[in-house]
Design an enzyme around this catalytic site. Structure first.
Site, PDB file in Angstrom:
ATOM      1  N   TRP A   9       0.809  -1.227   0.000  1.00 31.90           N
ATOM      2  CA  TRP A   9       0.000   0.000   0.000  1.00 31.90           C
ATOM      3  C   TRP A   9       0.840   1.275   0.000  1.00 31.90           C
ATOM      4  O   TRP A   9       0.310   2.374  -0.110  1.00 31.90           O
ATOM      5  CB  TRP A   9      -0.948   0.006   1.217  1.00 31.90           C
ATOM      6  CG  TRP A   9      -2.123  -0.891   1.075  1.00 31.90           C
ATOM      7  CD1 TRP A   9      -2.422  -1.709   0.022  1.00 31.90           C
ATOM      8  CD2 TRP A   9      -3.185  -1.086   2.032  1.00 31.90           C
ATOM      9  NE1 TRP A   9      -3.596  -2.394   0.258  1.00 31.90           N
ATOM     10  CE2 TRP A   9      -4.080  -2.026   1.489  1.00 31.90           C
ATOM     11  CE3 TRP A   9      -3.458  -0.555   3.300  1.00 31.90           C
ATOM     12  CZ2 TRP A   9      -5.237  -2.439   2.162  1.00 31.90           C
ATOM     13  CZ3 TRP A   9      -4.593  -0.970   3.976  1.00 31.90           C
ATOM     14  CH2 TRP A   9      -5.474  -1.899   3.405  1.00 31.90           C
ATOM     15  N   HIS A  97      12.885  -2.011  -1.437  1.00 28.88           N
ATOM     16  CA  HIS A  97      12.034  -1.548  -2.542  1.00 28.88           C
ATOM     17  C   HIS A  97      12.767  -0.419  -3.275  1.00 28.88           C
ATOM     18  O   HIS A  97      13.466   0.375  -2.646  1.00 28.88           O
ATOM     19  CB  HIS A  97      10.690  -1.061  -1.998  1.00 28.88           C
ATOM     20  CG  HIS A  97       9.690  -0.776  -3.079  1.00 28.88           C
ATOM     21  ND1 HIS A  97       9.718   0.401  -3.805  1.00 28.88           N
ATOM     22  CD2 HIS A  97       8.675  -1.517  -3.577  1.00 28.88           C
ATOM     23  CE1 HIS A  97       8.744   0.357  -4.706  1.00 28.88           C
ATOM     24  NE2 HIS A  97       8.092  -0.788  -4.588  1.00 28.88           N
ATOM     25  N   GLU A 170      11.548  -6.142  -9.629  1.00 30.44           N
ATOM     26  CA  GLU A 170      10.709  -4.991  -9.963  1.00 30.44           C
ATOM     27  C   GLU A 170      11.498  -3.994 -10.807  1.00 30.44           C
ATOM     28  O   GLU A 170      12.227  -3.148 -10.258  1.00 30.44           O
ATOM     29  CB  GLU A 170      10.246  -4.306  -8.676  1.00 30.44           C
ATOM     30  CG  GLU A 170       9.412  -5.185  -7.778  1.00 30.44           C
ATOM     31  CD  GLU A 170       8.497  -4.335  -6.917  1.00 30.44           C
ATOM     32  OE1 GLU A 170       7.279  -4.494  -7.033  1.00 30.44           O
ATOM     33  OE2 GLU A 170       9.000  -3.491  -6.161  1.00 30.44           O
ATOM     34  N   GLY A 176       4.465   1.770 -11.364  1.00 28.10           N
ATOM     35  CA  GLY A 176       3.567   2.913 -11.379  1.00 28.10           C
ATOM     36  C   GLY A 176       3.464   3.595 -12.738  1.00 28.10           C
ATOM     37  O   GLY A 176       2.922   4.691 -12.839  1.00 28.10           O
ATOM     38  N   SER A 216       3.342  -2.450 -12.363  1.00 28.90           N
ATOM     39  CA  SER A 216       2.147  -2.293 -13.202  1.00 28.90           C
ATOM     40  C   SER A 216       1.393  -3.595 -13.470  1.00 28.90           C
ATOM     41  O   SER A 216       0.840  -3.781 -14.558  1.00 28.90           O
ATOM     42  CB  SER A 216       2.498  -1.592 -14.522  1.00 28.90           C
ATOM     43  OG  SER A 216       2.946  -0.277 -14.253  1.00 28.90           O
ATOM     44  N   GLY A 238      -0.446  -0.281  -7.279  1.00 32.74           N
ATOM     45  CA  GLY A 238      -1.735   0.354  -7.560  1.00 32.74           C
ATOM     46  C   GLY A 238      -2.939  -0.581  -7.532  1.00 32.74           C
ATOM     47  O   GLY A 238      -3.970  -0.254  -6.930  1.00 32.74           O
TER      48      GLY A 238
HETATM   49  P1  PGA Z   1       2.740  -0.759  -9.213  1.00 32.58           P
HETATM   50  O1  PGA Z   1       3.831  -0.817  -8.024  1.00 32.58           O
HETATM   51  O2  PGA Z   1       2.051  -2.086  -9.215  1.00 32.58           O
HETATM   52  O3  PGA Z   1       1.831   0.382  -8.837  1.00 32.58           O
HETATM   53  O4  PGA Z   1       3.498  -0.523 -10.461  1.00 32.58           O
HETATM   54  C1  PGA Z   1       4.579  -1.964  -7.820  1.00 32.58           C
HETATM   55  C2  PGA Z   1       5.492  -1.812  -6.641  1.00 32.58           C
HETATM   56  O5  PGA Z   1       6.013  -0.726  -6.375  1.00 32.58           O
HETATM   57  O6  PGA Z   1       5.736  -2.812  -5.940  1.00 32.58           O
END
Ligand code: PGA
Length: 259
Positions: A9, A97, A170, A176, A216, A238
């Site tokens: 979140w 992250h 990631e 995002g 995403s 998201g």
């Molecule tokens: P996102 O974020 O799904 O909004 O792209 C992924 C994340 O930061 O773990």
């Protein structure tokens, strides 16, 4: 391997919003099986007790944090330790992250210390790695990911990693942005990560470590991603903020992986 779906979140949701999410989620969500926890939510720390209490009845849902400190306690103003969050019911911790690496100077060395503290306190570390857009364009994805992985796992023995360690790939350019990595790109990097895990821990353990994809993900693209050999679930931003989209993503992902 059954896929795992974790919602991060980030710095979102006041208590009332967290409560609303949980109530909608309870209505929509079907647990897979009581023994296997394939879903997790990492709220901001302020909402953790609320989410934990609200979801207590939802079997199969883990509660997690977005960071933790490696020391047990002491003079570390503003920090929270693994033993403190464990007391709140925390079962996993998202570590390293890219937002922490990019904006808060997080190093892989610190990630490894946090991961060790997590394991010591019976919290599963989700160690995040991923390359930037320019590194991707320069063809450096594999090199960057392997370096981050090696440094972030320094000091973690096979004994410690077993049944605990989770990796998340990631790519920063996909977070995002609405532009997820294609299943082929994800499959390629996940295979490289798997190879490295097998070399580090031995194949019998390396093959059992979940490698999540993040960036995403949404209900419409999760199936093609989790159908790739080494994509063992997703770290979701998201799409994990609304109960209906997160539940739909989980359902699509479970369905695709069982085909
Ligand atoms: P996102 O974020 O799904 O909004 O792209 C992924 C994340 O930061 O773990």
């Amino acid at each position: 391997m059954k896929p795992i779906f974790i919602a991060n979140w980030k710095m979102n949701k006041l208590l009332a919003e967290a409560r609303d999410f949980c109530r909608q989620f309870q209505d929509l969500y079907t647990p897979l099986e009581p023994q296997f926890k394939d879903v997790g939510i990492a709220p901001p720390l302020t909402a953790l007790p609320t989410v934990n209490e609200e979801l207590l009845q939802s079997r199969g849902v883990m509660i997690g944090v977005q960071n933790l400190h490696w020391e047990q306690n002491g003079a570390h103003t503003g920090e929270i330790s693994a033993q403190m969050v464990r007391e709140l019911g925390t079962e996993f911790a998202i570590l390293g992250h890219s937002e922490r690496r990019q904006f808060y100077g997080e190093s892989s060395e610190a990630v490894s210390k946090r991961a060790l503290a997590s394991i010591k306190n019976n919290i599963r570390p989700i160690v995040c790695i991923g390359e930037s857009k320019s590194q991707y364009e320069d063809g450096l994805s594999e090199k960057v990911c392997i370096t981050q992985l090696r440094e972030s796992l320094a000091g973690i023995s096979s004994e410690k990693a077993k049944g605990k360690l989770i990796i998340a790939y990631e790519p920063i350019w996909a977070i995002g942005t609405g532009l997820a990595a294609t299943p082929e790109i994800a499959a390629n990097i996940h295979a490289v990560i798997r190879k490295e895990l097998n070399a580090t821990f031995g194949a019998s353990l390396g093959e059992t470590i979940p490698i999540l994809y993040g960036g995403s993900t949404k209900p419409s693209n999760i199936a093609a991603l989790v159908q790739q050999k080494n994509v063992n679930g997703a770290l979701v931003g998201g799409s994990g903020l609304e109960a209906d989209s997160f539940v739909e993503l989980i359902a699509e992902g479970r369905k695709a992986s069982s085909l």
